[in-house]
Design a protein around this motif. Sequence first.
Motif: not given
Length: 198
Positions: A159-160, A94-95, A109-111, A101-102
């Motif tokens: 990395s983000i 989510a972060l 899927m991962l969430i 902003n995408q």
Amino acid sequence: MVSHLFYLLKSKPFLVLLLLINIPGTIYGYYWYGWQLADTEPIFLLFVPDSPTASLFFCFVLLAFLFKKNWPLMEGLAAVTLFKYGIWAVVMNALVMIETNQLSPIAIMLILSHLGMAIEGLLFTPFYKIKRWHLVAVAIWTLHNDVIDYVFGQMPRYSILSEYTSLIGYFTFWLSLVSLTIVYFLAVRKERFKLSIQ
């Protein structure tokens, strides 16, 4: 309604279905970590792929249930780590979407898959036979894993979010304690609600 749910949870077809979902999910999880594992020192390999290892623990629990057995230590490991890393991955992805902003299909899927992980481990808590010493052993494993991740730098790589590593480490530590506390109240304390898998 509740009795029907418990009947479903311990039914062989449902246990087999969960196993058929979790086995490929576990394999895919290890594949997902492949690039990081290839760059990891052998001494840390066991502690890098957190989510698939949690799912692997749960596969062993399901197999034991199918043979009408309990494996309390594995139940503790599964319940705590499924909830912990399930919620952790939901928050991290989510972060990432907030930072970029995408609305990423992969992140969604991962969430959803990790939210399912967090839920499935707790669903079976009435059937677990975890004792206090099992949970102490699980706590040692879980907190030790946090040290490996955030002291020795073996956390899953986003990395983000790298500039937030310290805050993520702090969040992860408290998430570990929350996960252990939830499992204690649902599966360990004497006053808990209990059912038999038999």
